[in-house]
Scaffold this motif. Structure first.
Motif, PDB file in Angstrom:
ATOM      1  N   GLN A  24      56.842  11.950 -47.136  1.00  0.00           N
ATOM      2  CA  GLN A  24      57.077  13.370 -46.910  1.00  0.00           C
ATOM      3  C   GLN A  24      56.251  14.156 -47.931  1.00  0.00           C
ATOM      4  N   GLY A  25      55.838  15.328 -47.552  1.00  0.00           N
ATOM      5  CA  GLY A  25      55.090  16.170 -48.469  1.00  0.00           C
ATOM      6  C   GLY A  25      53.584  15.924 -48.391  1.00  0.00           C
ATOM      7  N   TYR A  26      52.882  16.469 -49.367  1.00  0.00           N
ATOM      8  CA  TYR A  26      51.425  16.482 -49.330  1.00  0.00           C
ATOM      9  C   TYR A  26      50.796  15.919 -50.602  1.00  0.00           C
ATOM     10  N   LEU A  27      51.479  14.995 -51.252  1.00  0.00           N
ATOM     11  CA  LEU A  27      50.937  14.407 -52.473  1.00  0.00           C
ATOM     12  C   LEU A  27      49.546  13.819 -52.238  1.00  0.00           C
ATOM     13  N   TRP A  28      49.338  13.217 -51.078  1.00  0.00           N
ATOM     14  CA  TRP A  28      48.035  12.643 -50.724  1.00  0.00           C
ATOM     15  C   TRP A  28      46.928  13.704 -50.721  1.00  0.00           C
ATOM     16  N   ALA A  29      47.270  14.979 -50.523  1.00  0.00           N
ATOM     17  CA  ALA A  29      46.272  16.049 -50.423  1.00  0.00           C
ATOM     18  C   ALA A  29      45.876  16.629 -51.786  1.00  0.00           C
ATOM     19  N   ALA A  39      52.238  18.668 -58.402  1.00  0.00           N
ATOM     20  CA  ALA A  39      52.414  17.259 -58.783  1.00  0.00           C
ATOM     21  C   ALA A  39      53.490  16.551 -57.962  1.00  0.00           C
ATOM     22  N   GLU A  40      54.385  17.314 -57.318  1.00  0.00           N
ATOM     23  CA  GLU A  40      55.429  16.711 -56.474  1.00  0.00           C
ATOM     24  C   GLU A  40      55.002  16.616 -55.014  1.00  0.00           C
ATOM     25  N   GLY A  41      53.795  17.094 -54.704  1.00  0.00           N
ATOM     26  CA  GLY A  41      53.314  17.035 -53.328  1.00  0.00           C
ATOM     27  C   GLY A  41      53.721  18.224 -52.482  1.00  0.00           C
ATOM     28  N   GLU A  42      54.152  19.292 -53.120  1.00  0.00           N
ATOM     29  CA  GLU A  42      54.530  20.510 -52.402  1.00  0.00           C
ATOM     30  C   GLU A  42      53.321  21.431 -52.295  1.00  0.00           C
ATOM     31  N   TRP A  43      53.045  21.899 -51.087  1.00  0.00           N
ATOM     32  CA  TRP A  43      51.979  22.883 -50.869  1.00  0.00           C
ATOM     33  C   TRP A  43      52.533  24.235 -51.299  1.00  0.00           C
ATOM     34  N   ARG A  44      51.705  25.062 -51.926  1.00  0.00           N
ATOM     35  CA  ARG A  44      52.177  26.380 -52.348  1.00  0.00           C
ATOM     36  C   ARG A  44      52.821  27.098 -51.166  1.00  0.00           C
ATOM     37  N   ALA A  45      54.043  27.549 -51.354  1.00  0.00           N
ATOM     38  CA  ALA A  45      54.859  28.083 -50.261  1.00  0.00           C
ATOM     39  C   ALA A  45      54.236  29.276 -49.558  1.00  0.00           C
ATOM     40  N   GLU A  46      53.501  30.102 -50.271  1.00  0.00           N
ATOM     41  CA  GLU A  46      52.938  31.305 -49.662  1.00  0.00           C
ATOM     42  C   GLU A  46      51.644  31.034 -48.900  1.00  0.00           C
ATOM     43  N   CYS A  47      51.148  29.829 -48.944  1.00  0.00           N
ATOM     44  CA  CYS A  47      49.853  29.514 -48.328  1.00  0.00           C
ATOM     45  C   CYS A  47      50.002  28.731 -47.017  1.00  0.00           C
ATOM     46  N   TYR A  48      49.168  29.074 -46.082  1.00  0.00           N
ATOM     47  CA  TYR A  48      49.115  28.372 -44.792  1.00  0.00           C
ATOM     48  C   TYR A  48      48.654  26.932 -45.020  1.00  0.00           C
ATOM     49  N   ILE A  49      49.284  26.002 -44.340  1.00  0.00           N
ATOM     50  CA  ILE A  49      48.890  24.590 -44.417  1.00  0.00           C
ATOM     51  C   ILE A  49      48.093  24.265 -43.159  1.00  0.00           C
ATOM     52  N   PRO A  50      46.827  23.875 -43.312  1.00  0.00           N
ATOM     53  CA  PRO A  50      46.001  23.581 -42.135  1.00  0.00           C
ATOM     54  C   PRO A  50      46.628  22.503 -41.241  1.00  0.00           C
ATOM     55  N   ALA A  51      46.397  22.621 -39.948  1.00  0.00           N
ATOM     56  CA  ALA A  51      46.952  21.671 -38.977  1.00  0.00           C
ATOM     57  C   ALA A  51      46.525  20.239 -39.285  1.00  0.00           C
ATOM     58  N   TYR A  52      45.306  20.063 -39.762  1.00  0.00           N
ATOM     59  CA  TYR A  52      44.801  18.725 -40.105  1.00  0.00           C
ATOM     60  C   TYR A  52      45.726  18.067 -41.129  1.00  0.00           C
ATOM     61  N   ALA A  53      46.177  18.843 -42.115  1.00  0.00           N
ATOM     62  CA  ALA A  53      47.079  18.333 -43.146  1.00  0.00           C
ATOM     63  C   ALA A  53      48.477  18.093 -42.583  1.00  0.00           C
ATOM     64  N   ARG A  54      48.945  19.010 -41.739  1.00  0.00           N
ATOM     65  CA  ARG A  54      50.292  18.854 -41.170  1.00  0.00           C
ATOM     66  C   ARG A  54      50.395  17.650 -40.240  1.00  0.00           C
ATOM     67  N   ALA A  55      49.305  17.286 -39.597  1.00  0.00           N
ATOM     68  CA  ALA A  55      49.312  16.159 -38.663  1.00  0.00           C
ATOM     69  C   ALA A  55      49.171  14.806 -39.372  1.00  0.00           C
TER      70      ALA A  55
END
Length: 183
Positions: free
Chosen positions: A21-26, A72-88
């Protein structure tokens, strides 16, 4: 790119497996491809650049291997759009033997968590949501590639040169970053 060990999704082999879960990989991804349909939301937060073939990319950082929008916990900044590529991620459509197949990045698989496929090999609620996102991505891809082709054909792209302002307020020109901008 984010995909290094991509394999077709197999309904029996991959049932019960999940991804982190999350975006640590990004955190180490400074750019990723985007679609025209995302431009409005992306431009509120990030610059859009182009590959030599005209395909649009979102640029998170001028420094390869850094993404200041993921903590550092893999959370994308809440106010920023997360690209579909990352969400998928870790799913994608891949072209294998002249066919589009649903594929998964094997290095992102976990033996436990919220699975995409149940024990019978049917998509779970999360699996159906990822599939819907990927279908929208694939649908938007055709117009994005046509746009990219036109940019190249019209000779509209020039190498990006960026002025970087350091914390000490000194400025320096960064040469070609490997990306392009529209003239």
């Amino acid at each position: 790119m984010l995909f290094h060990h991509l394999v077709p999704l197999h309904r029996t082999h991959h049932c019960g497996q999940a991804s982190a879960q999350g975006y640590l990989w990004a955190r180490n991804v400074h750019a990723m491809p985007v679609q025209l349909t995302e431009f409005g939301q992306l431009l509120l937060h990030y610059p859009i650049v182009f590959a030599e073939d005209g395909v649009p990319w979102v640029l998170f950082s001028l420094t390869a291997g850094q993404n200041p929008f993921v903590d550092a916990e893999g959370e994308w900044r809440a106010e920023c759009y997360i690209p579909a590529y990352a969400r998928a991620y870790p799913w994608t459509w891949a072209r294998i033997q002249e066919r589009d197949v649903l594929a998964v990045e094997t290095t992102a698989l976990l033996p436990s968590g919220t699975p995409w496929l149940d024990a019978m090999g049917n998509f779970t609620l999360e699996g159906r949501a990822k599939l819907k996102l990927l279908d929208a991505w694939r649908e938007a891809r055709a117009s994005t590639l046509l746009f990219a082709e036109n940019l190249v054909m019209q000779k509209m792209l020039v190498p990006c040169q960026v002025m970087q302002i350091d914390p000490d307020h000194s400025a320096k020109m960064r040469g070609n970053l490997g990306f392009y901008r529209i003239k």
